[in-house]
Scaffold this active site. Sequence first.
Site, PDB file in Angstrom:
ATOM      1  N   ASP A  65      23.209  55.624  68.492  1.00 40.66           N
ATOM      2  CA  ASP A  65      24.319  56.403  68.318  1.00 40.66           C
ATOM      3  C   ASP A  65      25.902  55.978  67.954  1.00 40.66           C
ATOM      4  OD1 ASP A  65      24.761  55.274  70.771  1.00 40.66           O
ATOM      5  OD2 ASP A  65      25.109  57.244  71.826  1.00 40.66           O
ATOM      6  N   HIS A 119      33.085  33.900  49.181  1.00 43.21           N
ATOM      7  CA  HIS A 119      33.304  34.931  49.915  1.00 43.21           C
ATOM      8  C   HIS A 119      32.649  34.568  51.458  1.00 43.21           C
ATOM      9  CE1 HIS A 119      34.193  38.208  46.697  1.00 43.21           C
ATOM     10  NE2 HIS A 119      34.879  37.637  46.919  1.00 43.21           N
ATOM     11  N   ASP A 130      42.085  34.192  52.360  1.00 41.69           N
ATOM     12  CA  ASP A 130      41.966  35.397  51.258  1.00 41.69           C
ATOM     13  C   ASP A 130      41.859  36.524  51.987  1.00 41.69           C
ATOM     14  OD1 ASP A 130      41.191  37.134  49.528  1.00 41.69           O
ATOM     15  OD2 ASP A 130      40.088  35.602  48.457  1.00 41.69           O
ATOM     16  N   ASP A 145      45.715  41.969  48.546  1.00 35.99           N
ATOM     17  CA  ASP A 145      44.690  41.162  48.223  1.00 35.99           C
ATOM     18  C   ASP A 145      45.531  39.795  47.827  1.00 35.99           C
ATOM     19  OD1 ASP A 145      42.286  39.398  47.897  1.00 35.99           O
ATOM     20  OD2 ASP A 145      41.494  40.411  45.976  1.00 35.99           O
ATOM     21  N   HIS A 189      34.587  31.861  38.883  1.00 37.38           N
ATOM     22  CA  HIS A 189      34.808  33.141  38.851  1.00 37.38           C
ATOM     23  C   HIS A 189      36.029  33.471  37.729  1.00 37.38           C
ATOM     24  CE1 HIS A 189      38.396  32.710  41.459  1.00 37.38           C
ATOM     25  NE2 HIS A 189      37.794  31.848  41.959  1.00 37.38           N
ATOM     26  N   HIS A 226      41.470  41.089  38.929  1.00 36.04           N
ATOM     27  CA  HIS A 226      40.825  42.459  39.045  1.00 36.04           C
ATOM     28  C   HIS A 226      41.843  43.292  39.376  1.00 36.04           C
ATOM     29  CE1 HIS A 226      41.131  41.892  43.486  1.00 36.04           C
ATOM     30  NE2 HIS A 226      40.792  40.716  43.390  1.00 36.04           N
ATOM     31  N   HIS A 262      38.718  45.689  44.669  1.00 38.53           N
ATOM     32  CA  HIS A 262      38.248  45.516  43.245  1.00 38.53           C
ATOM     33  C   HIS A 262      38.383  46.824  42.596  1.00 38.53           C
ATOM     34  CE1 HIS A 262      35.950  41.468  44.183  1.00 38.53           C
ATOM     35  NE2 HIS A 262      37.231  41.340  44.506  1.00 38.53           N
ATOM     36  N   GLU A 275      44.193  34.826  40.340  1.00 40.75           N
ATOM     37  CA  GLU A 275      43.704  34.369  41.320  1.00 40.75           C
ATOM     38  C   GLU A 275      42.669  33.112  40.807  1.00 40.75           C
ATOM     39  OE1 GLU A 275      40.887  35.996  44.241  1.00 40.75           O
ATOM     40  OE2 GLU A 275      40.995  38.030  42.846  1.00 40.75           O
ATOM     41  N   TYR A 287      36.704  24.645  43.461  1.00 34.39           N
ATOM     42  CA  TYR A 287      35.878  24.327  44.439  1.00 34.39           C
ATOM     43  C   TYR A 287      34.969  23.244  44.577  1.00 34.39           C
ATOM     44  CZ  TYR A 287      37.802  29.107  44.469  1.00 34.39           C
ATOM     45  OH  TYR A 287      38.370  30.267  44.222  1.00 34.39           O
ATOM     46  N   ARG A 293      42.227  28.249  46.450  1.00 36.09           N
ATOM     47  CA  ARG A 293      42.404  29.516  45.779  1.00 36.09           C
ATOM     48  C   ARG A 293      43.979  30.075  45.995  1.00 36.09           C
ATOM     49  NH1 ARG A 293      38.078  32.043  46.505  1.00 36.09           N
ATOM     50  NH2 ARG A 293      38.327  33.383  48.293  1.00 36.09           N
ATOM     51  N   GLU A 339      46.252  33.120  45.173  1.00 37.62           N
ATOM     52  CA  GLU A 339      45.996  34.539  44.347  1.00 37.62           C
ATOM     53  C   GLU A 339      47.473  35.455  44.664  1.00 37.62           C
ATOM     54  OE1 GLU A 339      43.135  37.120  46.495  1.00 37.62           O
ATOM     55  OE2 GLU A 339      43.015  38.569  44.598  1.00 37.62           O
TER      56      GLU A 339
HETATM   57  N1  GLY Z   1      39.549  39.066  47.918  1.00 42.93           N
HETATM   58  C1  GLY Z   1      38.466  38.745  47.523  1.00 42.93           C
HETATM   59  C2  GLY Z   1      38.135  38.980  45.911  1.00 42.93           C
HETATM   60  O1  GLY Z   1      39.139  39.244  45.372  1.00 42.93           O
HETATM   61  O2  GLY Z   1      37.194  38.743  45.471  1.00 42.93           O
HETATM   62 MN    MN Z   2      41.092  38.894  44.695  1.00 44.59          MN
END
Ligand code: GLY
Ligand code: MN
Length: 508
Positions: free
Chosen positions: A115, A327, A344, A355, A427, A431, A438, A455, A459, A476, A478
Amino acid sequence: MYVTCDWLFYYVGNINVQHSFSIYRMIGHADVTSFSIRFIARLLAMGLLLCSTELMSAQEVDSVVPETHFPNTDFETKALNMEFHAKKREDLRSIMPENSVAIVFSNSIKNRSNDVDFEFHQNPNFFYLTGLNEPHAMLVVFKEEQRIESFDSKEILFIQPRDSMKEIWSGKTMGVDRARELLGVKYVFGSGMFTEFDFDFYKFDKVFYTVDHTSITDDVNNRRDLFSLKKHFVQMLDTTKRNVDLYMLREFMATLREVKEPEEVALLRKAIEITCGAQHDLMAKLNPGMYEYEAEAIIEYAFKFQGAESPGFPSIIGGGKNSCILHYTSNRDELKDGDLLVVDIGAEYHNYSADITRTFPVNGKFTEEQKIIYQIVLDAQVAGIAACQKGNKFWAPNEVATKIIIRGLVENRVIKKRMDYRKYFMHGTSHYLGLDVHDIGLNGSLAPGNVLTVEPGIYIPKGSDCDPKWWNIGIRIEDDILITEDGHEILSDCIPKTIIEIEYLMAK
Ligand code: GLY
Ligand code: MN
């Protein structure tokens, strides 16, 4: 008839056992007894209240229970005013073709187990068009005014009716009458009324609807509301019919949402300011021997303490080898001397999410290898941000940042062939940012009012095909960028990112 009485007293016992355990861990055994007694007393009082109000109407409950008992009395509508949302419905109408209708559902409540439900999060399109942060609702936007039953309207909203029993447990909901006043939609009806209307969707040239991730069967605990709304709608609508369009509504919403209004930028600024504060707090408090979850606690304490409702996405707090997992969100490992930490994070403030990523050394001093890779990523990021200009392609920051990363990796002999950069930078750089971390957008040319991230990252996990001195370096950086008429503004400038600044801040 509500069966709370027996059930509630049974439940009180269960809660007490579980609650005592977690409180025990928090405050020690000495305080448990008195806390439990107070807790039980409160629940018993609530049980008595429930038993005596079983058959009361909403109005009666309002007069018995003081307003202050409800945590959400302002329904979060202060975030953006009703004129904003009304304009967005008008904007949507203006890009819909003649003789068309768009249907947007709220998100449903997702059951976590038994519940307990997951915390509710609104469908951003629905929030954008209404300002309502409640489940069990459906918005119908007509291109042209329609005669429905006995009235003419360009839009109708169905929402959950008030329920006095539910309100005792979960707080006040808006209800039909207040929705007319607070959301500025003239024709609002209880969700059960949907079946009463004789909608003929086939008379329109286009019916725009998005098949979202919310299945109609998710809503096991609340079937009678959103379940029935969606079920009736989906049954009513034959998606094989040529006038049903399951794609274009997303495009329309992306067209609108990718350009932020000043009041949306103001909310983003607030979310970003809170996130900078959290990054600052962590840099000041970080020490070798701490755990990733302790770092996460510092971050999320700072979010909530500064007024953010929640993180906009699970916080990524990855030290050492975990800095190489893009992630990573389990956040359980120890933070060791000599390791890097990727942070992040983004606070969500009134539905808008920041972000921001910073990477810093756990002990406050970068090693020589860490400095080299860090500087490559920073140079790539600064060049990427410089490409954030109106008229440039959405992917321009990615292109310039990638060139710099390739050059840096080749010059330092981390890679031999240029194309191998993909092993360490896998990547894109950007975004959109907004109601979703995103956020949706068209990825065309950049225009004033766009907010996007830049960003880049590198790695290099252990075992990579390069000198082991580079292993377990994950970096990273960003920032959140607003495109303006004459360039851009770095909204997340409130947290430093150069090597000197970070080492200075962490030494204090
Ligand atoms: N903050 C995680 C990403 O932009 O993928
Ligand atoms: Mn991001």
